[in-house]
Design an enzyme around this catalytic site. Structure first.
Site, mmCIF file in Angstrom:
data_model
loop_
_atom_site.group_PDB
_atom_site.id
_atom_site.type_symbol
_atom_site.label_atom_id
_atom_site.label_comp_id
_atom_site.label_asym_id
_atom_site.label_seq_id
_atom_site.Cartn_x
_atom_site.Cartn_y
_atom_site.Cartn_z
ATOM 1 C CB ALA A 7 -15.666 -31.609 -5.768
ATOM 2 C CB ILE B 21 -12.054 -18.880 -1.383
ATOM 3 C CG1 ILE B 21 -11.003 -17.917 -1.931
ATOM 4 C CG2 ILE B 21 -13.106 -19.177 -2.443
ATOM 5 C CD1 ILE B 21 -10.214 -18.440 -3.098
ATOM 6 C CD GLU C 94 -27.707 -29.207 3.713
ATOM 7 O OE1 GLU C 94 -28.900 -29.031 3.967
ATOM 8 O OE2 GLU C 94 -26.766 -28.864 4.442
ATOM 9 C CB ALA C 95 -30.782 -34.120 -1.378
ATOM 10 C CE LYS D 118 -33.379 -37.803 -2.371
ATOM 11 N NZ LYS D 118 -32.493 -36.982 -3.178
ATOM 12 C CG LEU E 155 -20.065 -26.638 -7.628
ATOM 13 C CD1 LEU E 155 -20.171 -25.602 -6.527
ATOM 14 C CD2 LEU E 155 -21.440 -26.909 -8.247
#
Ligand SMILES: Cc1cc2nc3c(=O)[nH]c(=O)nc-3n(C[C@H](O)[C@H](O)[C@H](O)COP(=O)(O)OP(=O)(O)OC[C@H]3O[C@@H](n4cnc5c(N)ncnc54)[C@H](O)[C@@H]3O)c2cc1C
Length: 528
Positions: A33, A60, A67-68, A96, A350
């Site tokens: 991010a 940390i 990964e996708a 993909k 996150l």
């Protein structure tokens, strides 16, 4: 390396005559991010008007998974001006075309492709003709055989979509890549474009007395870093938005009960798929992501239904080659912050929320938030945050989170794995009203909502709805206009056209070797 200079700044040049102190943007966190944000901001914002600093802590570390991706990442790469083959070499990437879901319904598999099923006939969606053909005894082949992307997946084949194809052969593609190499790649890219990187741990966050805006951060070393706008990319701890500004967490675990994942890479195997695989298990599901140098694996599970030890053993028993190290345990909760942008602080990744990686949506959510933020960010002249823009940002972010949440819940609730407590529970629980409405619409006439912006598209919903064995009670009556013989002939012609297109593609492994064959360039060469 093949990266472009920052975008030519026509509008920037005009504003540029006015001298204001640059707006100081401070990013906390150097996971995907943080570095995606730094890279895009360095590309779009004029360096003399915006000063970019990123703080990360080696002590940390990062979550190190992710990964996708979804096809939208190609837009992000284009924004940065990345050379695709170079990017894939640097990140050990592969292509993909979608996700294979194994054993989610009954034993068997279906694929959610990045592409269309069939084509519109007379403006009517293809699934209605296909349903009608089934009802009228024409015995059409399975719906997935009308998708070029699915047929390519079934052959382990890949080729680039041609810009001249008609809708029946339309498909998109995304990437799999090594998450650590990706963050490292973007770090070098951003630092080479003027982002200041500070290694250190933030131990204190100071607010101004007047509006409660964040004013400065203090590192463990004692260094103080002041800023005008703060971007919280600190991961699950949500140091600024959650901890300091006390934005509450909305918990969605009543719908998405998985709360842990074991992750472990293994050696690359011969089965080099151009898709992610997701296999349902007693207490959750297992992902498998093929990269050039290894395969990524993980087991997402709910501790309400399976123990950590049992889930670990299930994952290790499922690997198709030797494990490269010990599995790592990650803990999480499904949900999001009630407000992603508050005052002069915005959270990404996150730190803003978490939805399990069933449809590889987290990096997409980050990308979308970065693009919206760059549109709505305060200017050095105005400085203060415009609340109308903040509201618009939060509205758009909320809608996207909710749509993705509904799509993920669909995979769970439409299962037919009877007799397993997790699967019995998710089949029967009360759905969010938004999803309930979509399912009723599908059941009544085979329609699914169409969104102009954002995810997921109609074909994605169809892939999962039909893939998990749901069949509507009726089709669109406009599909009855085509005479029966003509419908039969058209279906046959389309079926062989799709087969021929996918049948002509080279294998995924062959194409990767040809496309990314050169050895990766050195770090120095890349940042020059
Ligand atoms: C099991 C699992 C599988 C996933 N799979 C996928 C996937 O396939 N596709 C996908 O799109 N997404 C996936 N995701 C999500 C994806 O991994 C994340 O969205 C992405 O990596 C972004 O993480 P992040 O940068 O927000 O956080 P992190 O990687 O945790 O980074 C946080 C950063 O903040 C720094 N930091 C924290 N506290 C401080 C402090 N006090 N001072 C200084 N720095 C600090 C850390 O050092 C680190 O640099 C997955 C997530 C999980 C849990």
């Amino acid at each position: 390396m093949g990266v472009a200079d920052p975008l030519p700044g026509g509008a920037h040049d005009l504003e540029f005559n006015v001298h204001h102190a640059p707006l100081r943007i401070v990013i906390v966190g150097g996971g995907s991010a943080g570095w995606m944000c730094a890279a895009a901001a360095a590309q779009v914002l004029h360096p003399e008007r915006y000063r970019l600093t990123l703080i990360e802590s080696d002590d940390i570390g990062t979550v190190g998974v992710g990964e996708a991706t979804l096809p939208a990442l190609r837009d992000f790469n284009e924004l940065l001006g990345l050379d695709e083959a170079q990017f894939m070499r640097e990140t050990q990437g592969t292509f993909k075309l979608g996700i294979e879901f194994r054993d989610w319904d009954v034993p068997g598999s279906y694929i959610h492709p990045f592409g269309a099923f069939g084509e519109l006939w007379g403006g009517v969606e293809f699934q209605h003709f296909w349903m009608r053909a089934r009802r009228q005894g024409l015995n059409p082949p399975p719906l997935e055989e009308f998708s070029v992307a699915v047929r390519a997946c079934r052959r382990n084949a890949f080729d680039f979509p041609s810009s001249s194809t008609v809708l029946s052969t339309f498909y998109g593609y995304a990437y799999h890549f090594d998450a650590s190499l990706y963050a490292d790649f973007l770090r070098r890219w951003s630092v080479a474009r003027g982002v200041t990187r500070i290694e250190g741990q933030v131990v204190d966050v100071a607010l101004d007395g007047a509006q409660g805006n964040i004013e400065s951060l203090t590192l463990k070393s004692g260094q103080r870093i002041a800023g005008d706008f703060f971007i919280d990319c600190s991961g699950f701890r949500s140091l600024l938005l959650g901890d300091k500004l006390q934005v509450p967490w909305e918990d969605w675990s009543q719908w998405l009960p998985c709360d842990r994942a074991w992750a472990v890479p293994c050696e690359r195997s011969a089965d080099f798929t151009p898709y992610t695989r997701s296999t349902a298990k007693k207490g959750g599901w297992i992902w498998r992501i093929p990269l050039q140098h290894r395969t990524g694996n993980g087991h997402v599970f709910s501790t309400r239904y399976v123990s950590e030890d049992e889930a670990r053993a299930t994952l290790l028993g499922q690997l198709d080659a030797r494990a490269l190290g010990e599995p790592r345990l990650l803990k999480f909760r499904a949900g999001r912050r009630a407000q992603v942008w508050k005052r002069n602080c915005l959270a990404l990744g996150l730190a803003s929320g978490f939805l399990e990686p069933l449809e590889s949506t987290s990096l997409f959510l980050i990308q979308k938030a970065i693009q919206d933020m760059l549109r709505l960010l305060p200017s050095p002249e105005a400085r203060g945050v415009d609340e109308r823009l903040v509201r618009e940002f939060n509205r758009s972010s909320d809608a996207l989170y909710e749509r993705i949440r509904d799509f993920l819940i669909l995979h769970y609730t439409a299962n037919r794995r009877f007799g397993e407590p997790l699967w019995d529970h998710v089949r029967d629980y009360e759905l969010p009203e938004s999803l309930h409405h979509k399912l009723r619409l599908f059941d009544a006439r085979g329609h699914v909502p169409y969104f102009k912006d954002g995810f997921f598209s109609r074909d994605s919903w169809l892939a999962v709805l039909f893939g998990q064995g749901l069949m509507p009670g009726a089709h669109d009556r406009l599909a009855d206009c085509l005479p029966r013989e003509l419908l039969d002939a058209r279906l046959r012609e389309l079926h062989s056209r799709v087969a021929a297109h996918a049948g002509a593609m080279p294998s995924h492994a062959e194409l990767i070797a040809r496309y990314c064959g050169e050895p990766p360039v050195t770090k120095q060469a890349m940042s020059s």
